[in-house]
Scaffold this motif. Structure first.
Motif, PDB file in Angstrom:
ATOM      1  N   PRO A   1     101.555 100.101   8.413  1.00 20.88           N
ATOM      2  CA  PRO A   1     100.682  99.798   7.137  1.00 20.88           C
ATOM      3  C   PRO A   1      99.630  99.119   7.472  1.00 20.88           C
ATOM      4  N   THR A   2      98.926  99.178   8.505  1.00 27.70           N
ATOM      5  CA  THR A   2      97.632  98.520   8.888  1.00 27.70           C
ATOM      6  C   THR A   2      96.722  98.506   7.666  1.00 27.70           C
ATOM      7  N   ASN A   3      96.321  99.577   7.188  1.00 27.59           N
ATOM      8  CA  ASN A   3      95.158  99.545   6.289  1.00 27.59           C
ATOM      9  C   ASN A   3      95.316  99.140   5.048  1.00 27.59           C
ATOM     10  N   THR A   4      96.994  98.676   4.619  1.00 25.98           N
ATOM     11  CA  THR A   4      97.288  97.970   3.590  1.00 25.98           C
ATOM     12  C   THR A   4      96.980  96.699   3.791  1.00 25.98           C
ATOM     13  N   PHE A   5      97.183  96.170   4.799  1.00 26.60           N
ATOM     14  CA  PHE A   5      96.802  94.366   4.940  1.00 26.60           C
ATOM     15  C   PHE A   5      95.791  94.075   5.749  1.00 26.60           C
ATOM     16  N   TRP A   6      95.204  94.916   6.448  1.00 23.90           N
ATOM     17  CA  TRP A   6      93.898  94.423   7.272  1.00 23.90           C
ATOM     18  C   TRP A   6      92.630  95.251   6.785  1.00 23.90           C
ATOM     19  N   TYR A   7      91.507  94.503   6.775  1.00 28.05           N
ATOM     20  CA  TYR A   7      90.246  94.982   6.653  1.00 28.05           C
ATOM     21  C   TYR A   7      89.666  95.316   8.126  1.00 28.05           C
ATOM     22  N   HIS A   8      88.821  96.161   8.075  1.00 28.47           N
ATOM     23  CA  HIS A   8      88.218  96.090   9.570  1.00 28.47           C
ATOM     24  C   HIS A   8      86.441  96.494   9.450  1.00 28.47           C
ATOM     25  N   SER A   9      85.896  96.100  10.537  1.00 31.44           N
ATOM     26  CA  SER A   9      84.439  96.175  10.457  1.00 31.44           C
ATOM     27  C   SER A   9      83.786  96.508  11.620  1.00 31.44           C
ATOM     28  N   LEU A  10      82.534  96.986  11.831  1.00 30.83           N
ATOM     29  CA  LEU A  10      82.025  97.006  13.191  1.00 30.83           C
ATOM     30  C   LEU A  10      80.886  96.229  13.038  1.00 30.83           C
ATOM     31  N   PRO A  11      80.917  94.943  13.665  1.00 32.43           N
ATOM     32  CA  PRO A  11      79.927  93.970  13.361  1.00 32.43           C
ATOM     33  C   PRO A  11      78.580  94.382  13.910  1.00 32.43           C
ATOM     34  N   VAL A  12      77.470  93.700  13.489  1.00 39.49           N
ATOM     35  CA  VAL A  12      76.052  93.945  14.123  1.00 39.49           C
ATOM     36  C   VAL A  12      76.119  93.434  15.406  1.00 39.49           C
ATOM     37  N   ARG A  13      75.635  94.260  16.355  1.00 37.58           N
ATOM     38  CA  ARG A  13      75.187  93.779  17.709  1.00 37.58           C
ATOM     39  C   ARG A  13      73.832  93.976  18.275  1.00 37.58           C
ATOM     40  N   LYS A  14      72.831  93.159  17.964  1.00 37.32           N
ATOM     41  CA  LYS A  14      71.669  93.651  17.916  1.00 37.32           C
ATOM     42  C   LYS A  14      71.151  94.061  19.442  1.00 37.32           C
ATOM     43  N   LYS A  15      72.097  93.452  20.556  1.00 39.63           N
ATOM     44  CA  LYS A  15      71.586  93.900  21.695  1.00 39.63           C
ATOM     45  C   LYS A  15      72.108  95.397  22.234  1.00 39.63           C
ATOM     46  N   VAL A  16      72.774  95.952  21.531  1.00 36.79           N
ATOM     47  CA  VAL A  16      73.198  97.377  21.488  1.00 36.79           C
ATOM     48  C   VAL A  16      72.214  98.259  20.971  1.00 36.79           C
ATOM     49  N   LEU A  17      71.436  99.067  21.704  1.00 39.88           N
ATOM     50  CA  LEU A  17      70.393  99.721  21.419  1.00 39.88           C
ATOM     51  C   LEU A  17      70.823 101.354  21.302  1.00 39.88           C
ATOM     52  N   LEU A  18      71.709 101.618  22.266  1.00 38.61           N
ATOM     53  CA  LEU A  18      72.147 103.006  22.127  1.00 38.61           C
ATOM     54  C   LEU A  18      72.986 103.416  21.125  1.00 38.61           C
ATOM     55  N   PRO A  19      72.978 104.839  20.605  1.00 41.58           N
ATOM     56  CA  PRO A  19      73.721 105.263  19.514  1.00 41.58           C
ATOM     57  C   PRO A  19      75.404 105.385  20.079  1.00 41.58           C
ATOM     58  N   ARG A  20      76.256 105.166  18.943  1.00 36.47           N
ATOM     59  CA  ARG A  20      77.477 105.563  19.174  1.00 36.47           C
ATOM     60  C   ARG A  20      77.718 106.784  17.915  1.00 36.47           C
ATOM     61  N   ILE A  21      78.796 107.629  18.237  1.00 35.38           N
ATOM     62  CA  ILE A  21      79.144 108.500  17.393  1.00 35.38           C
ATOM     63  C   ILE A  21      80.726 108.187  17.302  1.00 35.38           C
ATOM     64  N   ASN A  22      81.107 107.834  16.181  1.00 36.59           N
ATOM     65  CA  ASN A  22      82.586 107.622  15.707  1.00 36.59           C
ATOM     66  C   ASN A  22      83.134 108.484  14.652  1.00 36.59           C
ATOM     67  N   LEU A  23      84.371 109.147  15.284  1.00 35.15           N
ATOM     68  CA  LEU A  23      85.130 110.303  14.208  1.00 35.15           C
ATOM     69  C   LEU A  23      86.256 109.663  14.038  1.00 35.15           C
ATOM     70  N   THR A  24      86.574 109.733  12.634  1.00 36.79           N
ATOM     71  CA  THR A  24      87.816 109.288  12.267  1.00 36.79           C
ATOM     72  C   THR A  24      88.639 110.372  11.661  1.00 36.79           C
ATOM     73  N   PHE A  25      89.530 110.659  12.325  1.00 33.22           N
ATOM     74  CA  PHE A  25      90.462 111.865  11.885  1.00 33.22           C
ATOM     75  C   PHE A  25      91.566 111.299  10.806  1.00 33.22           C
ATOM     76  N   ARG A  26      91.751 111.984   9.671  1.00 33.62           N
ATOM     77  CA  ARG A  26      92.522 111.550   8.752  1.00 33.62           C
ATOM     78  C   ARG A  26      93.344 112.817   8.032  1.00 33.62           C
ATOM     79  N   ARG A  27      94.540 112.337   7.328  1.00 25.89           N
ATOM     80  CA  ARG A  27      94.933 113.260   6.813  1.00 25.89           C
ATOM     81  C   ARG A  27      95.008 113.261   5.293  1.00 25.89           C
ATOM     82  N   ILE A  28      94.206 114.218   4.682  1.00 30.93           N
ATOM     83  CA  ILE A  28      94.113 114.179   3.069  1.00 30.93           C
ATOM     84  C   ILE A  28      95.216 114.804   2.539  1.00 30.93           C
TER      85      ILE A  28
END
Length: 250
Positions: free
Chosen positions: A218-245
DNA sequence: AGTCGCCCACCCGC
DNA sequence: CGCGGGTGGGCGAC
């Protein structure tokens, strides 16, 4: 509430009825992966790292080699079409455009609504299918939708939970990271705010290039998540979140 | 899934 | 080496 379901530009709108071609491994990766295809399921189990706290249950693993992850990143750069009109979001009564590129892919007709904005899934691309099937192979879970976030430079994602009604609450969310390595933070819902009722340490992870983070119930019930600012990271990231709708939201 | 502002910790140049 | 300004980033308000 606005009617947001307008035509979104999907790359293969013209061939929505075309059955999906199976992508051969060598088309993605080169030859070294092509051997022992039928043994793949169990011949090379990946080492999982368990991440647990009170009400938090995650599994982390390197799903792709650097070489393969590099290749997948390049493929996605070419294949994925991000929504032209900036996605909008409403926070404390104000409407903002989100400062990063987003795309939604999935089974035909699926609509996923988050932050009040319904988003229609585009047809799976070969590379997205390959990644989806790779995740299924190592987790045993199937997914019918993926939300793609493209974070350039010092983009970030504020603290939130994936608590939309149409998400199957028992199905894990599988987060695949490609590109820049970024920190990732979980915070317990009762340990946020000035007078939080409890003191629970945040859980901090580093999401590597080619990694898979499984967020189990039940992680998503109790825990918030975030991707904090990291100004030194200049390169891009692609994040894919696979879900079941669960429902199409028609 | 937002920004903004405050405040503190850290870094670096002098 | 100590100091101070600049900067990053964690939080809370909204």
């Amino acid at each position: 509430m606005e009617k947001f379901v307008r035509k979104q530009s999907c790359p293969d709108d013209t061939e929505t009825t075309t059955p999906s071609k199976k992508l051969k491994p060598e088309e993605i990766e080169g030859k070294e992966e092509a051997v022992d295809a039928e043994e793949d399921d169990f011949s090379d189990p990946i080492p999982w790292q368990k991440i647990e706290s009170e009400g938090l249950d995650c599994d982390y693993a390197l799903l792709f080699t650097k070489h393969e992850a590099d290749h997948l990143f390049q493929k996605l750069e070419k294949e994925v079409v991000y929504s032209t009109e900036e996605a909008k979001v409403q926070v404390f009564g104000k409407v903002y455009g989100i400062p990063r590129k987003q795309a939604t892919y999935g089974d035909t007709g699926l609509i996923y609504t988050y932050s009040g904005v319904p988003r229609l899934a585009c047809q799976w691309t070969p590379t997205l299918k390959y990644i989806r099937d790779s995740v299924t192979k190592v987790t045993g879970h199937t997914f019918n939708f993926v939300l793609i976030n493209y974070e350039d430079g010092h983009d970030h994602i504020g603290e939130h939970r994936d608590d939309e009604r149409e998400l199957d609450p028992l199905s894990p969310i599988a987060s695949v990271s490609l590109g820049a390595v970024r920190d990732f933070v979980f915070r317990h819902r009762d340990a946020r705010g000035k007078q939080s009722s409890r003191r629970i340490e945040p859980v901090k992870l580093v999401l590597a290039h080619g990694s898979l983070l499984l967020m189990n119930s039940p992680t998503n019930t109790f825990w918030y998540h975030s991707l904090p600012v990291r100004k030194k990271v200049l390169l891009p990231r692609i994040n894919l979140t696979f879900r079941r709708i669960m429902s199409t939201g028609k």
